[in-house]
Write an enzyme that holds these catalytic residues in place. Structure first.
Site, PDB file in Angstrom:
ATOM      1  N   HIS A 274       3.261   3.098  -7.221  1.00 57.81           N
ATOM      2  CA  HIS A 274       3.579   4.231  -6.340  1.00 57.81           C
ATOM      3  C   HIS A 274       2.491   4.440  -5.292  1.00 57.81           C
ATOM      4  O   HIS A 274       2.769   4.501  -4.083  1.00 57.81           O
ATOM      5  CB  HIS A 274       3.742   5.491  -7.200  1.00 57.81           C
ATOM      6  CG  HIS A 274       4.115   6.706  -6.435  1.00 57.81           C
ATOM      7  ND1 HIS A 274       5.400   7.193  -6.386  1.00 57.81           N
ATOM      8  CD2 HIS A 274       3.374   7.571  -5.685  1.00 57.81           C
ATOM      9  CE1 HIS A 274       5.441   8.281  -5.627  1.00 57.81           C
ATOM     10  NE2 HIS A 274       4.213   8.542  -5.196  1.00 57.81           N
ATOM     11  N   GLU A 275       1.245   4.511  -5.740  1.00 59.48           N
ATOM     12  CA  GLU A 275       0.155   4.791  -4.796  1.00 59.48           C
ATOM     13  C   GLU A 275      -0.094   3.618  -3.860  1.00 59.48           C
ATOM     14  O   GLU A 275      -0.454   3.815  -2.694  1.00 59.48           O
ATOM     15  CB  GLU A 275      -1.114   5.176  -5.557  1.00 59.48           C
ATOM     16  CG  GLU A 275      -0.984   6.415  -6.435  1.00 59.48           C
ATOM     17  CD  GLU A 275      -0.454   7.637  -5.695  1.00 59.48           C
ATOM     18  OE1 GLU A 275      -0.642   7.725  -4.468  1.00 59.48           O
ATOM     19  OE2 GLU A 275       0.157   8.499  -6.350  1.00 59.48           O
ATOM     20  N   HIS A 278       2.208   3.878  -0.992  1.00 62.21           N
ATOM     21  CA  HIS A 278       1.649   4.751   0.045  1.00 62.21           C
ATOM     22  C   HIS A 278       0.677   3.968   0.930  1.00 62.21           C
ATOM     23  O   HIS A 278       0.704   4.064   2.161  1.00 62.21           O
ATOM     24  CB  HIS A 278       0.889   5.911  -0.599  1.00 62.21           C
ATOM     25  CG  HIS A 278       1.733   7.056  -1.037  1.00 62.21           C
ATOM     26  ND1 HIS A 278       2.579   7.737  -0.195  1.00 62.21           N
ATOM     27  CD2 HIS A 278       1.847   7.666  -2.250  1.00 62.21           C
ATOM     28  CE1 HIS A 278       3.181   8.722  -0.862  1.00 62.21           C
ATOM     29  NE2 HIS A 278       2.758   8.689  -2.110  1.00 62.21           N
ATOM     30  N   GLU A 307       6.568   9.323   1.107  1.00 64.46           N
ATOM     31  CA  GLU A 307       7.035   9.241  -0.274  1.00 64.46           C
ATOM     32  C   GLU A 307       8.155   8.224  -0.427  1.00 64.46           C
ATOM     33  O   GLU A 307       8.303   7.609  -1.496  1.00 64.46           O
ATOM     34  CB  GLU A 307       7.488  10.617  -0.760  1.00 64.46           C
ATOM     35  CG  GLU A 307       6.372  11.639  -0.900  1.00 64.46           C
ATOM     36  CD  GLU A 307       5.304  11.236  -1.902  1.00 64.46           C
ATOM     37  OE1 GLU A 307       5.606  10.425  -2.812  1.00 64.46           O
ATOM     38  OE2 GLU A 307       4.166  11.721  -1.779  1.00 64.46           O
TER      39      GLU A 307
END
Length: 524
Positions: A274-275, A278, A307
């Site tokens: 997820h990060e 980003h 996101e």
């Protein structure tokens, strides 16, 4: 615009960005390595920088520099990059000049205090310890909204509400009415899906011995994932923090954090995916060199788009069946290496790729947002959004928050926290006064699904690419169609341009329902 005007403005903007990156570096340290006793001094450091940044962004001297640059633009069209940059700078200047410097400093101090008290309160599962800090942050943000109100109006000229004003830095142009339209189908269709698909008990929940991966093993798997997705240690760092996050501190300085959760063998892995999603977006923004890094046109479109990129890599890729089949042997080997007791008998969830995929996609509503599945995630966001409105505009007191949180979670998800750490203290955002942020997470799911549909129309099924190990094709498509737009468009304009349709919830719900049917059938 003459070179002289450009150079004067560029020098000012670049130095402002340098100060901002120093502020960001101190924030990174605060969340990763700073000892807890350093919080008070760090608060003063951040407050000092906040005052200096506000002064630079609101001073009469800066206003003169910007006005001179605007005057020399001539008749350039609105789509000209310099015209867009100056329009974004002008918008920010108007906002900054309305803010009282004392309020800016007070907010910075309150955020640092709030973060420290939140950590303490969460560790003790005691909301009462954090409540005074939260009340202060709410009061300060309400005052900020009052000060900004003169320039905060929607496209029809109507004044924005307190919450809407605070949400503008995250989602430019967003309104409660638009969110009601986008979120209504989620509130209607997700609860029945949970009743139909969302009560399965994880096999690993029944056998916790087989769900344990050491910190070292989890860190190794996270590093392997990053290496396959282009992690460059000369430009990027992975660290630990109480709440995973990503930040960019310079044109070649990308930081992400993760966390290891006991009893959750996939938590760190999925948080890292997820990060890093980003960060991949940050690395693809239109920042051609160090100078362009300082200009607002090279910033992220919105937090919803941000996101969408992290959720794409975490959910569409990391939780996908093809990806699970590739990574199942690595997780199995990790658990078998860890202890001879598990060797050869690691259980179906480690030995069978299909079962492993289902374990990556739990369908039982959980208490913790960042550990939740795609099925219940958006309901977590609706819960927080409704509570933000109640706190900022509806008169809900901070003392009433835990009970109201528990009541609404039970109504939405059919579960209730056993303590405050599992409930209203679980997220970091309110400890920093980040009201208006949460809807971006749900918008990210909607945007990700709509962009994925557009991607598949052009390059074929995502699962086929992942089966072939061609993860790079997915990033290349995003680099071509999404990342370069930066702040030249809003989030809704980006979706319309790339997908050909206005943003709505249909693509996400269609994707989710198809995936749930496949997961529930037992025959992926």
């Amino acid at each position: 615009m003459t070179n002289q005007a450009r150079q004067r403005l560029a020098a000012h903007v670049r130095e402002t960005r340098l100060l901002g990156s120093i502020h960001g570096t101190l924030y990174w340290d605060q969340n990763t390595l700073m000892p807890s006793a350093g919080a008070a001094w760090r608060g003063e450091q951040l407050a000092l920088l906040a005052r200096q940044l506000h002064e630079r962004q609101s001073s009469a001297a800066y206003a003169d520099i910007l006005a001179a640059a605007e005057a020399e633009l001539g008749a350039r069209p609105a789509t000209d990059p310099w015209r867009q940059n100056l329009a974004l700078l002008r918008r920010d200047l108007e906002r900054q000049r309305l803010l009282d410097p004392a309020l800016v400093a007070a907010l910075s101090l309150a955020r640092t205090r709030g973060y420290a008290l939140w950590q303490e309160a969460r560790s003790q599962a005691d909301h009462a310890r954090f409540a005074p800090a939260l009340a202060e942050l709410i009061a300060l943000r309400q005052e900020q909204a009052r000060q900004l109100a003169p320039v905060e109006r929607d496209a029809e000229g109507r004044p924005r509400s307190c919450w809407e004003i605070l949400a503008q830095p995250f989602e430019p142009g967003i309104s409660k009415a638009r969110l009601a339209t986008l979120f209504k189908p989620l509130g209607q269709r997700l609860p029945p899906l949970i009743e139909r698909h969302g009560r399965q008990v994880s096999a690993m929940a029944l056998d916790p011995h087989q769900a344990v991966l050491s910190d070292t093993a989890q860190e190794r798997l996270c590093q392997q994932l990053l290496q396959e997705w282009g992690f460059d240690p000369s430009q990027a760092v992975l660290a630990r923090s109480p709440h995973p996050f990503s930040t960019t501190l310079g044109p070649a300085d990308f930081r992400i954090t993760s966390r290891i959760v006991p009893g959750q063998p996939f938590s760190a892995f999925l948080a890292t995916a997820h990060e890093w999603g980003h960060s991949l977006y940050e690395q693809g923004l239109p920042r051609h060199d160090q100078q362009w890094f300082a200009w607002p046109l090279g910033d992220a479109t919105s937090m919803g788009v941000h996101e969408s990129q992290s959720l794409f890599w975490e959910c569409r890729v990391g939780r996908g069946e093809a990806f699970a089949r590739r990574w199942q042997p690595r997780f199995r080997q990790a658990i078998e290496r860890q202890t001879a007791r598990n060797a050869g008998q690691a259980g179906a969830q480690w030995q069978d790729p299909a079962a492993f995929w289902r374990e990556l996609n739990p369908r039982r509503p959980g208490l913790i947002r960042v550990e939740s599945d795609e099925l219940s995630y958006c309901l977590h966001i609706l819960l927080r959004y409704e509570l933000e409105l109640a706190l900022l505009e509806g008169g809900l007191s901070v003392q009433e928050l835990p009970a109201e949180w528990n009541r609404r979670m039970l109504a939405m998800l059919g579960i209730a926290p056993g303590n405050d750490a599992e409930g209203c203290l679980q997220d970091v955002h309110w400890s920093e006064g980040l009201f208006g942020y949460f809807p971006s997470y749900a918008l990210g799911h909607l945007i990700s699904a709509q962009l994925a549909e557009a991607m598949e129309r052009e390059i074929g099924p995502i699962e086929a690419r992942l089966t072939a190990g061609d993860d790079r094709a997915l990033l290349d498509w995003l680099r071509l169609h999404v990342h370069p737009l930066g702040r030249s468009v809003t989030g809704e304009e980006l979706v319309l341009r790339v997908s050909g349709a206005r943003l709505d919830s249909s693509a996400f719900l269609t994707y989710l329902e198809a995936k749930l049917e496949k997961l529930s059938s037992g025959h992926p």
